[in-house]
Design an enzyme around this catalytic site. Structure first.
Site, short mmCIF file in Angstrom:
data_model
loop_
_atom_site.label_atom_id
_atom_site.label_comp_id
_atom_site.label_asym_id
_atom_site.label_seq_id
_atom_site.Cartn_x
_atom_site.Cartn_y
_atom_site.Cartn_z
N ASP A 36 1.75 -3.87 0.74
CA ASP A 36 2.74 -3.08 0.02
C ASP A 36 2.09 -2.38 -1.18
O ASP A 36 1.38 -3.03 -1.96
CB ASP A 36 3.84 -4.04 -0.46
CG ASP A 36 5.04 -3.35 -1.04
OD1 ASP A 36 5.73 -2.65 -0.28
OD2 ASP A 36 5.29 -3.51 -2.25
N GLU B 61 0.07 0.48 3.08
CA GLU B 61 1.14 1.43 2.75
C GLU B 61 0.50 2.43 1.80
O GLU B 61 0.26 2.13 0.63
CB GLU B 61 2.33 0.76 2.07
CG GLU B 61 3.40 1.79 1.82
CD GLU B 61 4.47 1.37 0.81
OE1 GLU B 61 5.55 1.96 0.86
OE2 GLU B 61 4.24 0.47 0.00
C1 NOJ Z 1 7.27 -0.27 -0.81
C2 NOJ Z 1 8.29 -0.88 0.08
O1 NOJ Z 1 8.21 -0.28 1.35
C3 NOJ Z 1 9.63 -0.66 -0.59
O2 NOJ Z 1 10.67 -1.03 0.26
C4 NOJ Z 1 9.66 -1.44 -1.87
O3 NOJ Z 1 10.86 -1.15 -2.56
C5 NOJ Z 1 8.48 -1.09 -2.76
N1 NOJ Z 1 7.26 -0.99 -2.05
C6 NOJ Z 1 8.30 -2.12 -3.83
O4 NOJ Z 1 7.79 -3.30 -3.28
#
Ligand code: NOJ
Length: 545
Positions: A244, A284
């Protein structure tokens, strides 16, 4: 629009084999390849993640087993056969750990346990065992940029300025320290990235909700503690992590995104993962233009990174009806990505509007986008329910993103086969019609479309690892490319408009034995050129050899 039935690839192999058999001087036809055996081979080798079809699964919304309205691991285990039959090879589980649920689990209060709403560590182990029995790998979300404010680390850190964890988070006397200008906020996460803590009388930094304080990666203890979390789950048998917002670990005067010190951390994480052969890291990306920097030298950072330039923005390409940006985005992949890197391709996720409505004017384009996702060079990640064409829900428990997080409708009727109780979030519209059971036997359903797509990809190394060549065309309304490896070659073309389109390319050649294996367009050899004809909204996957 009627679409031609898909020709199973085994049949294609037979047709081609029998054609060549007509020429008396040809060698005897090669035996048709057993694609299921080939799939097993590809999916058990070191490149398994390049060949796999991933599925992003939200345990909370997938299947409830105990009637409390919340999906859980026992429920998810009972649905593994569905995933197997769909052709899914690997799962990405959204956060599964204990959480106050301020950000749907992206606010973790304990990194070494399972959210009690979802079950126990034993239930998770059972799920892993059953998934592996079916040849399905499991990658989990690893949220390391921040914790929940309820995590014991933060509770200790905020308790004073000199406790053992005082420096585990990013504290400041002012809400705008000069050494940290970072903090561009998305509207839903608030207006300032600094929150005042009345216990410690200082501000702490948070990129997301105030309940998600950022960890301080300049502290070596934080580095060690977080790497240890990765080891904990790898020892339990997970096949890797979706990391993440990993680019945001460090911030400084020099910048806020994927700083050199963040890359060092990622390299350390990669070393940990490399100690568990076959496990993978997927990033991500927070760079929506070009994710190449996430790959390092191609083997020291991420195995895969999400290509959001295509994934979240594909709607614009279809809306404009023009192929320019697609050529640009995938051109960058070809020129900028280091050898060894692998694109991760999405058309939706838990963070954005359901792909079925991303392009309101052109509902057909989700199918074309899914074809690109499956046949471009990359690993497809299907978001749960995408195969059903789920529509956005209207209720909100956490925030607006809940529209894309509604429970899975398995069958018509109350509870939709998801729960015997009241679902934690109401189902989206048309749940009876869109349920798995309703779509199962319908040859024109979205589910049938996805089954066909995945079957066409299965057991063909070319889609995971074959070379990609973008084909220049004389018509900007078509996007076309070829794929090639030692065994096969294909031409894929997608019409970005609802009008019939024709295009010519000289960048590839065709034998007379080519055959359509998917879609409703056609491809023909014309002296030194190739002509592509696509009906409005149409596409074609053409097997060149
Ligand atoms: C990216 C995640 O995909 C999202 O859902 C989340 O709110 C943020 N990171 C914070 O962790």
């Amino acid at each position: 629009m009627p679409r031609l039935p898909v020709l199973p690839s085994i049949l294609v192999a037979l047709v081609l084999a029998s054609c060549s058999g007509e020429e008396t001087s040809s060698p005897p036809p090669l035996p048709a390849i057993d694609r299921e055996a080939e799939a097993k081979r590809l999916l058990s080798g070191p490149d398994w993640y390049r060949h796999a079809v991933f599925y992003e699964l939200y345990v909370r919304s997938f299947q409830d087993s105990d009637g409390d309205g919340i999906g859980d691991f026992r429920g998810a285990t009972s649905r593994l056969d569905y995933l197997k039959s769909l052709g899914v090879d690997a799962l990405w589980l959204m956060p599964i750990m204990p959480t106050p649920f301020k950000d749907s689990g992206y606010d973790i209060a304990d990194y070494r346990n399972i959210n009690p709403d979802y079950g126990t560590l034993a239930d998770f182990d059972e799920f892993l065992t059953e998934a592996k029995k079916r040849g399905i790998r499991v990658v989990i979300d690893l949220v390391l940029n921040h914790t929940s404010d309820q995590h014991p680390w933060f509770q200790e850190s905020r308790s004073s300025k000199d406790n053992p964890k005082a420096d585990w988070y990013v504290w400041s006397d002012t809400p705008n320290p000069p050494d940290n200008p970072c903090g561009l906020q998305q509207p839903i996460f608030g207006t300032s990235p600094w929150a005042f803590d009345t216990v410690r009388n200082q501000y702490y930094f948070h990129r997301f909700y105030a309940e998600q304080p950022d960890l301080n990666y300049r502290n070596p203890e934080v580095v060690e503690a977080t790497l240890d979390i990765a080891r904990f789950w790898l020892d339990r048998g997970v096949d890797g992590f979706r990391c993440d917002v990993i680019a945001l670990l460090h911030e400084s005067k020099e910048g806020c995104d994927l700083l050199p010190e963040t890359k060092d951390y990622i390299r350390s994480l990669r070393k940990v993962v490399d100690g568990y052969p076959g496990t993978v890291l997927v990033a991500e990306s927070t760079n929506f233009e070009d994710a190449s920097a996430y790959f390092g030298n191609g083997s020291d950072m991420f195995h895969m990174a999400f290509n959001f330039a295509y994934g979240y923005l594909w709607g614009f390409d279809f809306m404009s009806g023009k192929s320019g940006r697609l050529y640009e985005v995938f051109g960058k992949v070809l020129t900028n990505y280091p050898p060894g890197s692998q694109d991760a391709l999405v058309i939706g996720s838990h963070d954005v509007v359901r792909s079925s409505v991303a392009v309101k004017k052109h509902p057909w384009s989700t199918r074309r986008a899914a074809e690109l996702q499956m046949f471009l060079r990359g690993t497809p990640f299907i978001y749960y329910g995408e195969e059903l064409g789920l529509l956005p829900g209207q209720a909100t428990v956490v925030d607006l993103r809940d529209a894309a997080r509604t429970p899975m409708p398995w069958e018509p009727g109350p509870g939709q086969g998801f729960t015997t109780g009241t679902p934690w979030l109401p189902f989206g519209p048309d749940a009876d019609r869109l349920s798995v059971a309703s779509q199962q036997a319908d040859p024109s359903s979205n589910l049938t479309f996805y089954r066909g797509l995945l079957a066409l990809r299965r057991g063909h190394a070319i889609w995971g690892t074959g070379t990609l060549k973008l084909l220049p065309l004389d018509n900007e309304h078509i996007f076309a490319f070829s794929r090639e490896n030692d065994e096969e070659a294909y031409l894929v073309a997608v019409n970005l408009t609802d009008e019939p389109q024709q295009a010519i390319t000289s960048a590839t050649s065709l034998p007379s034995t080519g055959v359509r294996v998917w879609g409703n367009g056609s491809v023909q050899a014309q002296s030194n050129e190739v002509s592509i004809d696509l009906p409005g909204e149409g596409s074609v996957v053409w097997k060149i050899r």
